[in-house]
Every structure is written in C-alpha cells, then in structure tokens.
Design a protein around this motif. Structure first.
Motif, PDB file in Angstrom:
ATOM      1  N   GLU A  48       0.839  -1.191   0.000  1.00 38.87           N
ATOM      2  CA  GLU A  48       0.000   0.000   0.000  1.00 38.87           C
ATOM      3  C   GLU A  48       0.882   1.253   0.000  1.00 38.87           C
ATOM      4  OE1 GLU A  48      -2.409   0.625   3.401  1.00 38.87           O
ATOM      5  OE2 GLU A  48      -3.766   2.011   2.364  1.00 38.87           O
ATOM      6  N   ARG A  54      -4.334  -0.805  -3.258  1.00 38.53           N
ATOM      7  CA  ARG A  54      -5.066   0.235  -2.522  1.00 38.53           C
ATOM      8  C   ARG A  54      -6.022  -0.405  -1.539  1.00 38.53           C
ATOM      9  NH1 ARG A  54      -8.189   0.409  -6.910  1.00 38.53           N
ATOM     10  NH2 ARG A  54      -6.731   1.689  -8.089  1.00 38.53           N
ATOM     11  N   PHE A  69      -8.387  -4.943   0.110  1.00 41.62           N
ATOM     12  CA  PHE A  69      -7.282  -4.535  -0.757  1.00 41.62           C
ATOM     13  C   PHE A  69      -7.563  -4.898  -2.200  1.00 41.62           C
ATOM     14  CE2 PHE A  69      -5.535  -5.149   3.431  1.00 41.62           C
ATOM     15  CZ  PHE A  69      -4.697  -4.056   3.586  1.00 41.62           C
TER      16      PHE A  69
END
Lengths: 189, 189
Positions: A48, A54, A69
């Motif tokens: 990340e 993300r 995620f």
DNA sequence: TTGCCCATGTAACTTGTTACATGATTGT
DNA sequence: ACAATCATGTAACAAGTTACATGGGCAA
C-alpha cells in the motif's frame, strides 16, 4: 521479494481483506508459496505504501472493521513484468519429515514411530486432495477440463491447481510405497 | 530450527567438510531442505559450540586447510529424538514459477514468454533426474531395488531419494501438460 | 464455559540471502 | 587468459516465525 508478487497475483481474483488472503494462502496458494498471516499483513502495508495496492475500509456491525485490498494499475504492471521474467531463485522446499526419514535407520529410532509419521502425512495428503477437488469443481463450473482449458479467459489458477493436485497425489503414492517397505521389513524381524 | 537436524542427518553419511556438505545440499538434500553454503557454515559453528558436532582440522598442501566435521554421541542422540517426533511445521514450498503461471493471463504477458519459462523448468527437471539416477545406482551398488530395500542396513537415504525422483518426474509431466495446453491455445488465435 | 471465528496488529526473535574477500590450483 | 574448483569466512540486510493482545459473536 516474491511474497510481494504472490500477494499481487492473489489479488487478481479480486478485492480481498488480509484475513481472506491468509485463508487463501492456507489452501490453494500454500502449494507453491508458504506464508503466515503476519507476513501477509506486513506485506500488504508495504504494498500500500508503495502504491501497488489500494485499501478501502469497510465498516461492519458486530464485527471488527476490515480493510479490503485491490490491485492498482501500477501493481498490475509490476506483476506483468515479473510474470514474464525468468525466476531469480530455484524452488525451495523445506520438509521436516524427509529429514526424519533420512535419519530413520539410527538404532534409537523405533520403526513403528516412523510408520506413524508417514501415516500422518498420508492422512494430510488425502485431506488436501479433497479440498483441491472442491476448488477444482468450482473453477471448472460444470465444464470438462478440456473444454475449460481451450476456452477460459484465465487458465493460470487452474494450471497451478493441477500442479498442486499432482504433487499431493505423488506424495500419497510415496507414503504408500514407504509404508509397504517398512511393513515388509517389520515382518522379517 | 530444522536446518540443524538436516546437517546432523547429512553427517550420518560420515565425516565431511563444510564445502562438501554444501555440495551435498546442492544435489540430494536440496529436494527436501534448501540451504546456502553460508547457512551451513553458520550452522556448523553453532553445532560445534553446542557439542553436537566435532571438528578436526586437516592441513593440506597446495589447498587451504579444511575442517572435517563429524557427529558426537550427543549429536546422534539429539537426532534420534528428533527423528521419532512429529514434525513441528507443515512442509513449506516456495516456487516462483507457479506465481508467474498464476499471473500468466494478464494482458501484458506474452504467452511465448510463459512457454519459455516452462521449457526451462522442464530442462532443469531432466538434468536433476539424470543426477538422481546416478546417485541411485551408487546407492543400489548392483543390487535390485527390491533386494536393497529388503536387506540394506540403511534405507532412509534411498527412500528420500525415491521421493526426490518421484517429485521431479511429476514436475516434468506437469511441464509437458502445461506446454501442450499453451501450444494448442496459441494455435487457436 | 470453553473454544473457535472474525479481523487486525505489535514486538522480539530466528532464519535465510547477498555481496564481498582471500588465494592457490586445475582445466579449456 | 579466463573460468571453475577448492575452502572458508564476514557483514549487512531481507524474510519468516512465534508469542501475544484485542474483543465481540456464535455454537456445542
């Protein structure tokens, strides 16, 4: 270095939480890339931070919040580059049972104990094969293997599963051969 | 924790230098316990410090000195205890190629490149099988497998070798199936 | 009421990897 | 002349493991 790509590849299946990934790494991914939940959480943080993944926080009632995620464009590109490049390191295996077998001939080692260890391994292999069979059915979704392999968009996950199944079947055959040898030797003495 | 026992088990074959062990871990032991020379040197230091192994310096002419290691009584006992106990951790595999296969369906990945990776793996598998065949002949020493398994004092090393051979054969079959699939898909498009 | 499931994390520790250094000898 | 083999090691770094903590929900 490669746990990174294992995680990215796992996220190709779609958005997932750390917890869900740790389940996945416990079943299908375990066949070719072992790792613990702690490793995954750490790796996800790093991915990340580096913008390859993300995170989106999902609030839940009567459950802790979770972070889902997913791959970013740059994560996807990085994975593409990795996928086409030759492996950096040879396959590493670490199997304690084989060390025990290697040392089984020592005077102080009871052959019965060795047998028990191999039987336990065989039981595990059978359980794994059962789970793989279920994953396989889900992937095939009613099609035959041949049909699937000819037409499906994504065959990678099926090919790795095939590898896992073949590996466990071989494992089981090995266990059975070893047990046959140990038993016929026990009968002689 | 288990590299320790892998080293002790390797020393069952007799006295060896760190260098010789690193060769052994490169061929037969690599099938079930991967490790680098540096790990071995470090582990040997520790084992000597703990009295499980003893070292004897051999002076050589026109070659650097070497330290030949052998098991002590306490090393042997420790190994016996280990050999009869159930494994602490499940078998761990780390195979980069499988991650690449898992991600092969991405748009940016050339199927030709994937093919090349699998072919390279197949080539390695064949080379390994060749070496194993030679180790096998040496172990059998002219006897048939059946005869050997019935009468030999030490069968552990042969059983682990059998495992390694079965594993590589399976690996090779998997490579060939994958190549067949990839080629028939390439022909379609 | 014991224990597993969900869901995440910190901290301390042990292993494993990589790069480098030495230096003579043997093979192509 | 160049690479490989023999033979060992140091140092710095990356990766993996283990133990622990939180805290409600749910099933036997």
């Amino acid at each position: 270095m490669s746990l990174k790509y294992a995680v990215l590849a796992a996220l190709l299946e779609g958005e997932a939480s750390g917890y869900e990934l740790s389940k996945l790494f416990d079943v299908s991914f375990a066949n070719f890339w072992a790792s613990t939940p702690q490793q995954l959480y750490r790796e996800l943080e790093r991915l990340e931070r580096d913008g390859l993944v993300r995170a989106r926080v999902v609030r839940q009632e009567r459950r802790p919040d979770k972070r889902m995620f997913s791959l970013t464009e740059s994560g996807r590109r990085d994975l593409e580059t990795f996928a086409a490049a030759p492996p950096k390191r040879p396959t590493a295996i670490r199997d304690e049972l084989m060390i025990k077998i290697q040392a089984m001939d020592l005077d102080g080692v009871d052959p019965e104990a060795t047998c028990a260890l191999v039987e336990e391994r065989a039981t595990w292999a059978r359980a794994k094969l059962d789970r793989y069979a279920r994953v396989r059915e889900r992937l095939l979704g009613g099609r035959t293997e041949e049909e699937f392999l000819r037409r499906a968009d994504r065959i990678g996950p099926y090919l790795t599963l095939m590898g896992g199944i073949a590996f466990e079947e071989e494992n089981l055959r090995w266990c059975e051969r070893v047990l046959a040898v140990l038993r016929s030797r026990a009968a002689l003495s």
